[in-house]
Every structure is written in structure tokens, then in C-alpha cells.
Design a protein around this motif. Structure first.
Motif, mmCIF file in Angstrom:
data_model
loop_
_atom_site.group_PDB
_atom_site.id
_atom_site.type_symbol
_atom_site.label_atom_id
_atom_site.label_comp_id
_atom_site.label_asym_id
_atom_site.label_seq_id
_atom_site.Cartn_x
_atom_site.Cartn_y
_atom_site.Cartn_z
ATOM 1 N N ASN A 1 -19.634 -43.530 -25.400
ATOM 2 C CA ASN A 1 -19.250 -44.160 -26.613
ATOM 3 C C ASN A 1 -17.921 -44.760 -26.676
ATOM 4 N N VAL A 2 -17.030 -43.928 -26.132
ATOM 5 C CA VAL A 2 -15.568 -43.929 -25.913
ATOM 6 C C VAL A 2 -15.141 -43.227 -24.815
ATOM 7 N N GLU A 3 -14.137 -43.454 -24.283
ATOM 8 C CA GLU A 3 -13.482 -42.938 -23.007
ATOM 9 C C GLU A 3 -12.876 -41.666 -23.642
ATOM 10 N N GLU A 4 -12.090 -41.595 -24.681
ATOM 11 C CA GLU A 4 -11.373 -40.540 -25.325
ATOM 12 C C GLU A 4 -12.166 -39.995 -26.093
ATOM 13 N N TYR A 5 -13.200 -39.435 -25.846
ATOM 14 C CA TYR A 5 -14.438 -39.043 -26.924
ATOM 15 C C TYR A 5 -13.967 -37.815 -27.514
ATOM 16 N N GLN A 6 -13.112 -36.816 -27.096
ATOM 17 C CA GLN A 6 -13.065 -35.687 -27.687
ATOM 18 C C GLN A 6 -11.928 -35.798 -28.738
ATOM 19 N N GLN A 7 -10.925 -36.615 -28.530
ATOM 20 C CA GLN A 7 -9.636 -37.009 -29.212
ATOM 21 C C GLN A 7 -10.295 -37.730 -30.424
ATOM 22 N N GLU A 8 -11.358 -38.901 -30.038
ATOM 23 C CA GLU A 8 -11.717 -39.614 -30.990
ATOM 24 C C GLU A 8 -12.624 -38.850 -32.202
ATOM 25 N N SER A 9 -13.461 -38.055 -31.706
ATOM 26 C CA SER A 9 -13.947 -37.100 -32.758
ATOM 27 C C SER A 9 -13.235 -36.328 -33.360
ATOM 28 N N VAL A 10 -12.275 -35.639 -33.070
ATOM 29 C CA VAL A 10 -11.342 -34.856 -33.729
ATOM 30 C C VAL A 10 -10.699 -35.726 -34.642
ATOM 31 N N GLY A 11 -10.247 -36.721 -34.366
ATOM 32 C CA GLY A 11 -9.498 -37.605 -35.212
ATOM 33 C C GLY A 11 -10.194 -38.055 -36.394
ATOM 34 N N GLU B 1 -16.144 -26.225 -23.183
ATOM 35 C CA GLU B 1 -14.819 -25.756 -23.590
ATOM 36 C C GLU B 1 -14.808 -25.913 -25.358
ATOM 37 N N GLU B 2 -13.999 -25.053 -26.059
ATOM 38 C CA GLU B 2 -14.004 -25.141 -27.430
ATOM 39 C C GLU B 2 -12.551 -25.137 -27.692
ATOM 40 N N GLY B 3 -12.256 -25.511 -28.911
ATOM 41 C CA GLY B 3 -10.767 -25.290 -29.499
ATOM 42 C C GLY B 3 -10.735 -25.542 -30.856
ATOM 43 N N ARG B 4 -9.162 -25.721 -31.570
ATOM 44 C CA ARG B 4 -9.099 -26.043 -32.842
ATOM 45 C C ARG B 4 -7.914 -26.805 -32.981
ATOM 46 N N GLN B 5 -7.971 -27.854 -33.829
ATOM 47 C CA GLN B 5 -6.635 -28.615 -34.061
ATOM 48 C C GLN B 5 -6.710 -28.649 -35.758
ATOM 49 N N ASP B 6 -5.430 -27.885 -36.237
ATOM 50 C CA ASP B 6 -5.475 -27.940 -37.629
ATOM 51 C C ASP B 6 -6.587 -27.307 -38.130
ATOM 52 N N ASP B 7 -7.765 -27.852 -39.064
ATOM 53 C CA ASP B 7 -8.720 -27.319 -39.660
ATOM 54 C C ASP B 7 -9.814 -27.798 -39.104
ATOM 55 N N ILE B 8 -9.869 -28.184 -37.765
ATOM 56 C CA ILE B 8 -11.076 -28.974 -37.317
ATOM 57 C C ILE B 8 -11.297 -27.897 -36.020
ATOM 58 N N ALA B 9 -12.400 -27.460 -35.948
ATOM 59 C CA ALA B 9 -13.086 -26.741 -34.615
ATOM 60 C C ALA B 9 -13.873 -27.753 -33.742
ATOM 61 N N TRP B 10 -13.610 -27.687 -32.482
ATOM 62 C CA TRP B 10 -14.327 -28.681 -31.828
ATOM 63 C C TRP B 10 -14.840 -27.992 -30.586
ATOM 64 N N VAL B 11 -16.013 -28.650 -29.969
ATOM 65 C CA VAL B 11 -16.737 -27.820 -28.718
ATOM 66 C C VAL B 11 -17.072 -29.106 -27.598
ATOM 67 N N SER B 12 -17.060 -28.942 -26.435
ATOM 68 C CA SER B 12 -17.342 -29.895 -25.610
ATOM 69 C C SER B 12 -18.442 -29.404 -24.597
ATOM 70 N N ARG B 13 -19.090 -30.273 -23.815
ATOM 71 C CA ARG B 13 -20.002 -29.855 -22.844
ATOM 72 C C ARG B 13 -19.987 -31.289 -21.881
ATOM 73 N N LYS B 14 -19.625 -30.709 -20.490
ATOM 74 C CA LYS B 14 -19.629 -31.969 -19.644
ATOM 75 C C LYS B 14 -20.637 -31.566 -18.369
ATOM 76 N N PHE B 15 -21.438 -32.646 -18.078
ATOM 77 C CA PHE B 15 -21.933 -32.734 -16.705
ATOM 78 C C PHE B 15 -21.277 -33.606 -15.853
#
Length: 731
Positions: free
Chosen positions: A213-223, A155-169
């Protein structure tokens, strides 16, 4: 003591220098680009000046699928930095060991762009610092990307001035899910665009987290990316500098050879960059994964590859880098118990060749041929893998005498290994014998053979390495049992095995008596170094051994002549040093390997090697400068006459830190720090003279012993105290 300036100047000589873009990325083996990492996140940089690519991976980003070779560490993603103004620019990068960063400078006409890359020692963020010189602004665009395919979801997305990507197995056929995200932010620019202004530094940050590392890894990295600013980076830089300063201060060598020193320090740099996640140690190729198909599944190969990377860190006083080592071995114990009982009808643990984290079996074969011989597993005819795993635990124990580690980690594992061999060994004719244990891998997974002649290796008797591993395991258990006051009722059996295990087989070759690979079965092989691994790392022979055994060992190394070998680099040089082989030959050949088989990033690479080669130079040089085999310290035991050398805080068996210097063939100082207050035994550095031992209190020395006479001297120590040794004539 060197000044900070002198230390920086010296360390700068060891930097990895790149004058052209890397050529070996992506790869299924060792990368050749500039490396950074914090022991968890790893980044390798490739590409031309106008398009710098950062490949981002992580020690815990595994696809947990059992079928070989599908279970492996995988690539997470990365960033591309586009700088069109640098088309056809000159290329220059430095991999700076002291600062643990990569500094690049690209020149083109009137434009010059500098880029620094680093991963803070204590936080999973990639930081890129950019600046330019010239008459005009330099436009830059940044693309964040994620690796796709291989049954993953992205997945990929944006939040304000932050771009993010994720990969899941996280498929149903996996043992456990792995999910990761990268959140990127350009400070001082747009979401993915920057206008570099002369004299003004600009930053790109990318946080990297997984569900481990943390359960909410995507939110944590964006934050975390959103909170990053220059003040935060300044704090991280300060902590980063302190961590690496403490790291480099732990030990030091100076041997008058810039090449060997460079790879001694460089090997420790690579290990510090990839081996600090205690739950997920690095696989075969560290945390610089650039494909989803690393060779040999990039897993933990237990017939030496997994163990080898750490063999230099114990004597180099970097034991902390070995802390991740035990975790997957402990997690795999339920599997090992099951395999021992179901497949061999014995107690204890029986490990296949390849494993992964969290109890993941990575060595299950899809070939129907293997089911006939090894129940679908790749044991490859070998029974010794678990015992081989114990060697690193024994090294850590002997060098540290950490009783908490012994009781909680090493001793329970060694007990399981002992249970296996107590059941599996046969006592015949007043000796213990090993049957059906292959010294080399037997390709039981293949169905290409017309008959079963090739399986005769499965019938091998008394493979030399297994004989040494068994000795080491039971001697270690006896030592720990006494120290921990455990299992008194088992000591007689363990002692009986140590005293009655079969002798190492020998035979005649090239007019010399040398070690034979097995008592019955394969006698020799013209590649690999299994004929000397009972010396190192198994530790069965040293300078205090029977002189006849030492002669056989040295003759074996001569006949073997495997200074250049697909798999042998981590063992041949240290084994040679351990038995007193010609030091001029060792240093010459070791230097040649560094020059002929290395990349600019200081990876020493052979076809079968990965981070395993990080132990080759440190363990060999340390063993030449100081040995402590069988608890006896020997200074400069395998060092060329007439060559000056010095070392600071190398670790000796017994939890001693030793510093010494050799000048004009004379030992001119010996400093010893005792961590655990054990008796210190040392070969007299001043033959024919008495030794004086003094306690050290800062700059004040207090004599505690006047006359310690003899070739080998011993004195009692107290934990935490420092001692200076000298000849009586100097007092």
C-alpha cells in the motif's frame, strides 16, 4: 420501484444468522464465522461472547516463496475483545448484507452488550462499535496480536494511546518482501481497556496496511489510527453506505424462493468483500485467512479454481469485481513464455497449475519424481491452463464490449495463447488434433507408483475441455481483431482452426450417447464435471446449437448426475441451464446444495471449494432467467412454467442491461439499456406476434419500430439509450 424501507426489509431476509459461535476457525479452507471486508482487508469473527476474536488478513499479505506449498497468503494478526461479564451469555450475530457489517448482541442476566463490526468500503480500517444496556458499567480489555513463525519477523510497540504490531516476510530466499502492520486504538478508554457505560457508544479502530500500500506502512497506520475520531467515522460510514447502496442497486432478482435469492445476494456480498484490490486478487479462500498453511497454498489454481469465482459477476452487472482478475495472469507471462520455449519448444505461454501474484511460481515441486516428467513444475499433464484463463477475459469483453480493456488486457493475452496453440496443434486428416494434454490432473509429482502405467494419462488425445477452450480463444480473437482492426494477416489461420478443430468425442454409456472426456485416453470419471465444462464455462454449446448436440449434452448431465460434487458446483448447474435441462430439477438440486453445503456466513462449501462456489448460484440463476449465448438474448429460457420471476439489469452479451418480468407464463415487460450502441437481437418474447420497440425518455416512450416479425428479431440501438419492447396488441 421499491421504497427504501421495502428494500431494507427484503434484504434483511438474506442476512447470515449465527446463534452459536463458529466452530471452524482457524482452518486451512473456508471459514464459517461472520465475514466483513472491503475487497482488500478481510475480517472473520470467532469466539464466545466473553472473548470475541477478530482474525485480520489482507489480499496482498503473501509469503513469496517458490517451493510448494510454502508460497501462499498468510495470516497477519488480529484482536481479542475480552468481556468477562458475558461468560455464559447468549450468542446472536447477524451478517448484514445491505450494510456490510456484522451486528452481535450478547445477553447475560442484567447485562446486554451490542457490538457492530465493519470495514469501510474505501479505507483499510477495522471499526468496532460497542454499547451496553444494564445497571452497571461493563469492563472490557482488548489484546492486539500478530501471527508468528513461518520464517517471519514480528514486532510490537506503543505510541501514545496506540498499540501496533507488524509482521514481515523479507528473507533473501523470497521473490519479493511482504510486510504488514495493524495499529489499534481504543477511543474513549485506555490503551487496551474500556469501561462501557450504559447508553454510550465506544469504539475500537485498527488500521491495516502493508508495504504494497505504502512504503512507510507502519508509521502510516499508526498516524491514521491517531487521527480517527467520531466525525471521521461518521464520514466513513456515509461513504460506506453510499458504496454499498450503489453496489446493490446494480442488479436485482426476485424468483419466489428466499433460499436461492439469499445465496444469490450472499455470493455477491462475499465477492465484493474480497475482490477489489486490483493488484492482488483473492486466492482460493478469499481474504479470510486464519492459518499460514491454507490448503493448496491458497494460491491461484488455474485449472478452474481461480477463474470460477467471477463467472457470476459478469451477467449480474458487477464487472467491476473482476478487475483484479487479469493482474497476476499478465505478470506471469514472462514465465509462461520461458516454459513454452524451454519445455515444449513452442511459442506463446504455457502456465503451470498454481501461480501467485507478481509472477510468483507456487507450483514448484520438491519431489524428485516430478523433475523427470515436468521439470520440477506441477503442470500435472495439462496444457490448457492459459486457455482456461482466457475464458474470463472473453466473458468480460463480450458482456461489456469495452475496447480499451480488449486492446490493453484481453487481446495481448489471447495472442500469446494463440501463439501456443498454433504451434502445439497438429493438423492431420483435415482436422486439428491435440496430443499429450491431460483432461484430469496427472499426479506427476508423486513417487509412490511402482511403474509408469499411471502416466498413460499424459498421452491423452483431444481432451474435450481443451477442444472447447481453443474454439473460444480463436473465435474471441477473430471478434476482437475485427473490432480493433488488428492482425488482418492472421485471421485466415484463426478461422481455419475454428472450422477444423476436432469434434467433441462421444461414446455410449448407460444406454445413451454422451460426451467422452478424451478421444483417446480416459473416457469417463465418476467425480468432477469435466465432461460438461466445454458447455460452461467454455461456452461451446447453447440453446441455438444443433439439437442433436443439445440432446447429447442433456444426456451427459443425466448420466453424470454430479449435482453434489467435490469440485463441480460452479459448473454443473449453469451448464444444465445453458442447454435447457429440466428447470425443476436444476432449482431443486441447487436449493438442496444451498441448504446442505453452506455455512451461516453464506459460503457454499465443498471439500475442494473456496470462493469458487460464489459463482454457482448467480451464474445458474442468471442463465435460467436470461441467456445471451452467441449474441442472442433469450428471456426465461430455462425457467419452470407457472413460476413467476423478475430481474433488473442483468447483463447480456453485447453490452446490454436487460430487465424483465414473467407473470402467469407471460413476459409482461422488457427494458433494455444499450451501453455501446450495438445491434440487439432477441428471441421474440411473444411468439406469433409482432414486436414494438420504443425509445425510453424518462416516463415518455417514443415508438421507433412498429413491426418486427419472426421468432428472432433485431433492432439497431444507440449508445446510452434505453428501449422498451412490447407486443403489437398492447400498443
Amino acid at each position: 420501484m421499491k421504497s427504501e424501507f421495502e428494500w431494507k426489509e427484503r434484504m434483511a431476509k438474506y442476512n447470515g444468522i449465527f446463534t452459536e459461535p463458529p466452530k471452524n476457525i482457524p482452518t486451512d479452507k473456508v471459514v464459517d464465522g461472520p465475514l466483513i471486508g472491503n475487497g482488500d482487508v478481510g475480517v472473520v469473527i470467532s469466539g464466545s461472547p466473553e472473548r470475541q476474536r477478530l482474525w485480520i488478513s489482507k489480499t496482498d499479505f503473501w509469503k513469496a516463496k517458490r517451493l510448494y506449498p510454502n508460497g501462499s497468503p498468510c495470516l497477519l494478526g488480529g484482536m481479542d475483545i475480552h468481556i468477562p461479564a458475558l461468560a455464559k451469555a447468549s450468542y446472536y450475530s447477524e451478517q448484514r448484507l445491505l450494510e456490510a457489517e456484522v451486528a452481535s448482541v450478547f445477553h447475560h442476566d442484567t447485562t446486554s452488550v451490542s457490538i457492530n463490526y465493519w470495514v469501510p468500503a474505501g479505507e483499510n480500517v477495522v471499526i468496532v462499535e460497542l454499547s451496553c444496556e444494564g445497571d452497571a458499567d461493563v469492563p472490557i480489555t482488548v489484546d492486539l496480536w500478530v501471527q508468528e513463525g513461518n520464517e517471519s519477523k514480528t514486532e510490537e510497540g506503543r505510541q501514545d494511546d496506540i498499540a501496533w504490531v507488524s509482521r514481515k516476510f523479507n528473507g533473501a530466499d523470497l521473490d519479493w518482501p511482504t510486510e504488514g502492520a495493524i495499529a489499534m486504538r481504543c477511543l474513549g478508554g485506555g490503551r487496551e481497556s474500556i469501561s462501557l457505560q450504559p447508553g454510550i457508544k465506544t469504539y475500537i479502530v485498527a488500521y491495516v496496511l502493508t508495504n504494497h500500500n505504502v512504503e512507510e506502512y507502519q508509521q502510516e497506520s499508526v498516524g491514521k489510527a491517531g487521527l480517527m475520531d467520531e466525525n471521521r467515522m461518521e464520514l466513513l460510514r456515509s461513504e460506506h453506505k453510499q458504496w454499498w447502496s450503489r453496489f446493490w442497486a446494480k442488479s436485482e432478482i426476485e424468483i419466489g424462493d428466499d433460499v436461492l435469492e439469499k445465496y444469490w445476494y450472499g455470493s455477491h456480498y462475499i465477492m465484493a468483500c474480497c475482490s477489489r484490490n486490483k493488484a492482488f486478487p483473492p486466492g482460493l479462500f478469499g481474504n479470510w485467512i486464519t492459518t499460514d498453511d491454507p490448503a493448496w497454498a491458497g494460491d491461484y489454481h488455474l485449472n478452474y479454481n481461480y477463474q470460477a469465482p467471477w463467472w457470476g459477476v459478469y451477467s449480474s452487472n458487477h464487472i467491476e469485481l473482476s478487475e483484479p482478475y487479469d493482474t497476476p495472469l499478465r505478470e506471469y507471462m514472462p514465465n509462461g513464455r520461458k516454459y513454452a520455449e524451454q519445455y515444449l519448444g513452442v511459442k506463446g505461454i504455457y502456465y503451470d497449475v498454481g501461480i501467485g501474484p507478481k509472477g510468483l511460481p507456487t507450483a514448484l515441486s520438491s519431489s524428485q519424481a516430478s523433475i523427470k516428467y515436468e521439470n520440477g513444475h506441477l503442470f500435472l499433464g495439462q496444457k490448457s491452463n492459459a486457455a482456461y484463463c482466457a475464458i474470463n477475459m472473453l466473458m468480460r469483453y463480450y458482456y461489456s464490449y469495452d475496447m480499451q480493456y480488449a486492446s490493453q488486457e484481453a487481446y495481448p493475452f489471447l495472442l500469446e495463447v494463440a501463439d501456443f496453440w498454433e504451434d502445439y496443434l497438429k493438423f492431420e486428416g483435415n482436422r486439428y488434433v491435440i496430443y499429450r494434454d491431460a483432461v484430469h490432473e496427472v499426479p506427476t509429482f508423486t513417487d509412490s507408483h511402482p511403474d509408469d502405467e499411471w502416466l498413460k494419462e499424459l498421452e491423452e488425445k483431444n481432451p474435450i475441455l481443451s477442444l472447447a477452450l481453443i474454439r473460444a480463444v480463436f473465435k474471441g480473437l477473430l471478434n476482437m481483431s475485427h473490432e480493433l482492426n488488428l492482425d488482418l494477416n492472421r485471421r485466415d489461420k484463426w478461422s481455419h482452426i475454428v472450422e477444423h478443430i476436432s469434434h467433441f468425442p462421444t461414446f455410449q454409456r448407460d444406454g445413451k450417447t454422451i460426451f467422452r472426456l478424451t478421444e483417446e485416453g480416459r473416457d469417463w470419471r465418476n467425480d468432477n464435471t469435466l465432461a460438461i465444462q466445454h458447455i460452461w464455462p467454455a461456452g461451446a454449446i447453447g440453446l441455438g446449437s444443433d439439437p442433436k448436440l443439445l440432446d447429447i449434452a442433456k444426456d451427459t448431465i443425466t448420466v453424470l448426475n454430479r449435482w453434489t460434487d467435490y469440485n463441480g458446483f460452479p459448473t454443473i448447474f449453469t451448464a444444465a441451464a445453458r442447454v435447457g435441462y429440466d428447470p425443476e430439477v436444476i432449482l431443486h438440486e441447487l436449493r438442496r446444495q444451498c441448504l446442505e453445503h453452506s455455512y451461516p456466513n453464506l459460503f457454499i462449501f465443498f471439500g475442494g471449494g473456496g470462493i469458487e462456489c460464489c459463482s454457482g448460484v448467480p451464474s445458474a440463476i442468471n442463465e435460467m432467467l436470461m441467456q445471451s449465448h452467441e449474441h442472442v438474448i433469450k428471456l426465461f429460457p430455462t425457467w419452470p412454467r407457472g413460476r413467476n420471476a423478475r430481474f433488473t439489469n442483468l447483463r447480456a452479451v453485447g453490452a446490454f442491461m436487460v430487465s424483465s418480468e414473467l407473470a402467469d407464463d407471460n413476459v409482461i415487460n422488457v427494458d433494455i439499456i444499450s451501453e455501446k450502441g450495438r445491434t440487439c437481437t432477441i428471441v421474440n418474447p411473444w411468439p406469433m406476434e409482432d414486436v414494438v420497440v420504443m425509445e425510453k425518455y424518462g416516463d415518455i416512450h417514443k415508438k421507433i419500430e412498429v413491426q418486427l416479425s419472426g421468432d428472432i428479431v433485431s433492432f439497431t440501438t444507440e449508445a446510452g439509450k434505453s428501449y422498451i419492447l412490447g407486443p403489437e396488441r398492447q400498443q
